[in-house]
Write an enzyme that holds these catalytic residues in place. Structure first.
Site, short mmCIF file in Angstrom:
data_model
loop_
_atom_site.label_atom_id
_atom_site.label_comp_id
_atom_site.label_asym_id
_atom_site.label_seq_id
_atom_site.Cartn_x
_atom_site.Cartn_y
_atom_site.Cartn_z
N GLY A 63 23.71 94.16 -19.35
CA GLY A 63 24.78 93.84 -19.67
C GLY A 63 25.12 92.25 -19.07
O GLY A 63 24.06 91.97 -18.65
N SER A 64 26.79 92.39 -18.48
CA SER A 64 26.69 91.01 -18.06
C SER A 64 26.16 91.52 -16.06
O SER A 64 26.56 89.77 -16.01
CB SER A 64 28.08 90.58 -17.64
N THR A 65 25.83 92.21 -15.77
CA THR A 65 25.34 91.86 -14.74
C THR A 65 24.25 91.19 -14.36
O THR A 65 22.88 91.06 -13.65
CB THR A 65 24.86 93.41 -14.20
N GLU B 260 32.09 90.96 -20.93
CA GLU B 260 31.61 91.98 -19.84
C GLU B 260 30.50 92.08 -19.94
O GLU B 260 29.49 92.31 -21.16
CB GLU B 260 32.06 92.94 -19.44
#
Length: 638
Positions: free
Chosen positions: A326-328, A638
């Site tokens: 994901g957005s990490t 996110e």
């Protein structure tokens, strides 16, 4: 007419018979002397050896298994002594009748019999098999009185493995179990059968298996003189066993249990690393299991419950669970853009709320878009459109090459077996993975999804923790490790394991500081601001949400409207403090929705405990103004 024998003729016959008898007797004595000569002189060495073997028994002395300790010396795996009631099947004529009679003397349950039969099927007939363990003193005394009735049954004192914290840290500790036929074959292949004589247990999983050689030690022996009845008379010589070495872990059990408590009742994982050394401070897979169940052979009911549980408690999620990040993924994409010259930190792009590419519209999380977005805002507010554009410009080859330097899609080097490498998408990977020609081709539209951490991306929590640790130190690649040192249990001497770290990434210092500042913005004014509003320490991070299934065109994700197992996974990566970070973390909570609501509070609880243990050197004063709540629109990105 009467015929008389002549006396001289009779005497002659008698003498001849006497001579023959004498010759026969001499021959017999000659045979006897020859046989004695053969036995006592010619074959002396051979029969002396046989006689000595009958008189002297070689008894193996099993070494004590090494302990496993946390970084502060807290015991995580130890040994205890107990009496066991053991049966040698080859000495029993009717096993069922004997078990029935034995049950009248010592309490033997149906479960004990079931476990015994399972072990019997896996064990050689001449080896003893436990039917009952941990006998009480009363049971030992009761059997001793009746032991004459049960040839082939005996009481032995044995050491047993114990995991005093139960399910805590089970996935990293692993467990031991009885040596199976497969284990025996492996021991023979390694030519270690002499060192395992008398040993009945071996490491089966986790550190117990990985460090089996160090933990087992060296088997000793005793030369015991025995009587004709087989009773030991005296010990002639002894070579003592060398106990296994203790493992001194990097894990802090206090931090470990704080993380386990934060994940209690949920499915997920957390890995915390010291970025400077690679020491793994916490390694959590939830839900867990009790490794004590496996020591004596797990029963069918418990095995079925663990193996068939939809929560998959036996899965070692930190190293074997793979998820889209994901957005990490965005801080690493931003770093790639800076290093490769696709963006500058202050460059502003316009986000209309969507990105059109190849005839498809990729929607942003925020209706109407984020407006003017620079790199800081793209990370702090998690703007998807920014990375849609970036991914389409960079291309999959640039993305893949850069991410590989941070360890994505590769083994981290941690000292555990079973680590999966996940998937770092590339043209080469796709061509090798898919069979149909039309699926082997890489489409540029797929790069757009990869750029926001979706698509084919799949990484382990350990890979994310390792990557954020490298980012926080400006590229220092300290290989994750669980065992810091070995300890000699006899004299207490400690042998440290050297830190395996070297500068592998040549990142521009200014670029690193800019990305760290943007990640600091995530907790100060971005998607994680509500969670860390009153944190008295300096921390940076990034929220992330990983899709479990794809959305239809024009459909938006509604967390609470989805069935629980179809909800998105929540991510949070973090490090603290900004300069010379002491800890880097990655946490995922499965099917828990937005990372700011699920994973970030887990990390917050662990960081609170970490700084409580370490002591906060320079506390950061909480922001005085009221912090606005994070809206669902903000979380969508996110």
């Amino acid at each position: 007419m009467t015929e008389f024998n002549h006396p001289e003729q009779i005497l002659k016959q008698f003498r001849f018979r006497l001579f023959l008898a004498g010759v026969f007797v001499v021959c017999l004595f000659g045979v006897l002397v020859a046989r004695l000569l053969w036995l006592q002189v010619i074959s002396y060495d051979k029969y002396k050896s046989i006689a000595e073997d009958n008189r002297i028994s070689i008894v193996p002395v099993v070494p004590n298994r090494g302990l496993i300790l946390d970084r502060n010396g807290v015991v995580m795996a130890n040994n205890y002594s107990a009496y066991t009631l053991e049966i040698t099947p080859s000495k029993i004529k009717n096993l069922d009748d004997m078990l029935n009679d034995l049950s009248e003397v010592v309490d033997i349950t149906a479960l004990d019999k079931k476990r015994f039969k399972k072990l019997k099927a896996e064990t050689k007939r001449f080896e003893s098999i436990p039917i009952r363990t941990r006998l009480s003193d009363e049971e030992v005394a009761r059997f001793a009185v009746q032991s004459y009735r049960f040839p082939g049954v005996e009481i032995r004192a044995r050491l047993f493995r114990q995991y005093p914290h139960g399910p805590s840290a089970a996935h990293l500790l692993g467990y031991i179990g009885r040596i199976s036929q497969k284990d025996q074959e492996r021991i023979e292949d390694l030519d270690m059968q002499d060192n395992y004589r008398g040993t009945t247990y071996i490491g089966k999983d986790g550190l117990e298996k990985r460090y089996e050689t160090e933990l087992h030690g060296l088997t000793g022996f005793e030369e015991v003189e025995t009587s004709a009845g087989g009773r030991a008379v005296r010990v002639l010589s002894r070579k003592p066993a060398v106990p296994g070495r203790n493992l001194m872990l990097s894990i802090d059990i206090r931090l470990q249990q704080a993380a386990e408590k934060a994940l209690e009742g949920r499915r997920g994982a957390l890995v915390a690393i010291d970025p400077a050394t690679g020491d793994v401070l916490a390694f959590v897979s939830a839900p867990s299991f009790d490794p004590n169940l496996f020591v004596e052979g797990i029963d069918f009911e418990n095995w079925k419950a663990l193996n068939e549980s939809p929560d998959r408690p036996l899965l070692n999620r930190p190293i074997a669970g793979t998820y889209p990040p994901g957005s990490t993924f965005k801080p690493f994409m931003a770093m790639a853009a800076l290093e490769k010259g696709f963006r500058t930190y202050g460059q502003v792009l316009r986000d209309p709320g969507f990105f059109d590419y190849g005839g498809r519209r990729f929607m942003d999380d925020k209706i109407g878009g984020h407006g003017a977005v620079d790199m800081y805002k793209s990370i702090a507010d998690s703007c998807n459109t920014y990375y849609y554009m970036l991914g389409s410009e960079m291309g999959i080859d640039n993305i893949s090459d850069f991410m590989a330097k941070f360890g994505f899609g590769q083994h981290s080097g941690i000292d555990l077996d079973g680590e999966r490498i996940g998937v770092l998408p590339s043209k080469e990977w796709k061509a090798k993975t898919f069979k149909r020609p039309e699926l082997k081709r890489w489409y540029n539209g797929e790069t757009v999804s990869v750029a926001i951490g979706q698509g084919y991306n799949a990484y382990t929590p350990l890979q994310l923790a390792h990557a954020v640790a490298m980012l926080s130190t400006g590229g220092l690649d300290a290989k994750p490790r669980l065992v810091k040192a070995f300890q000699n249990p006899v004299n207490g001497e400690i042998e440290d394991r050297p830190v395996d770290s070297h500068q592998t990434l040549e990142l521009k210092a200014n670029n690193v500081e800019n990305i760290k500042a943007a990640m600091r913005g995530v907790v100060l004014e971005g998607t994680a601001r509500a969670v860390f509003a009153n944190a008295p320490y300096e921390v940076a991070g990034k929220t992330g949400t990983a899709q479990v299934f794809g959305l239809k065109k024009g459909e938006s994700y509604k967390d609470k409207a989805q069935e629980e197992r179809y909800r998105d996974h929540g991510w949070f990566i973090s490090f603290s403090p900004l300069q010379k970070p002491r800890i880097a973390l990655a946490a995922i909570v499965e099917n828990a929705g937005f990372g700011s609501q699920s994973a970030a509070p887990v990390v917050k609880a662990v960081l609170d405990k970490f700084w409580e243990i370490e002591g906060i050197p320079n506390p950061v004063k909480p922001v005085g103004k009221a912090v606005p709540p994070v809206t669902d629109e903000e979380r969508q990105g996110e």
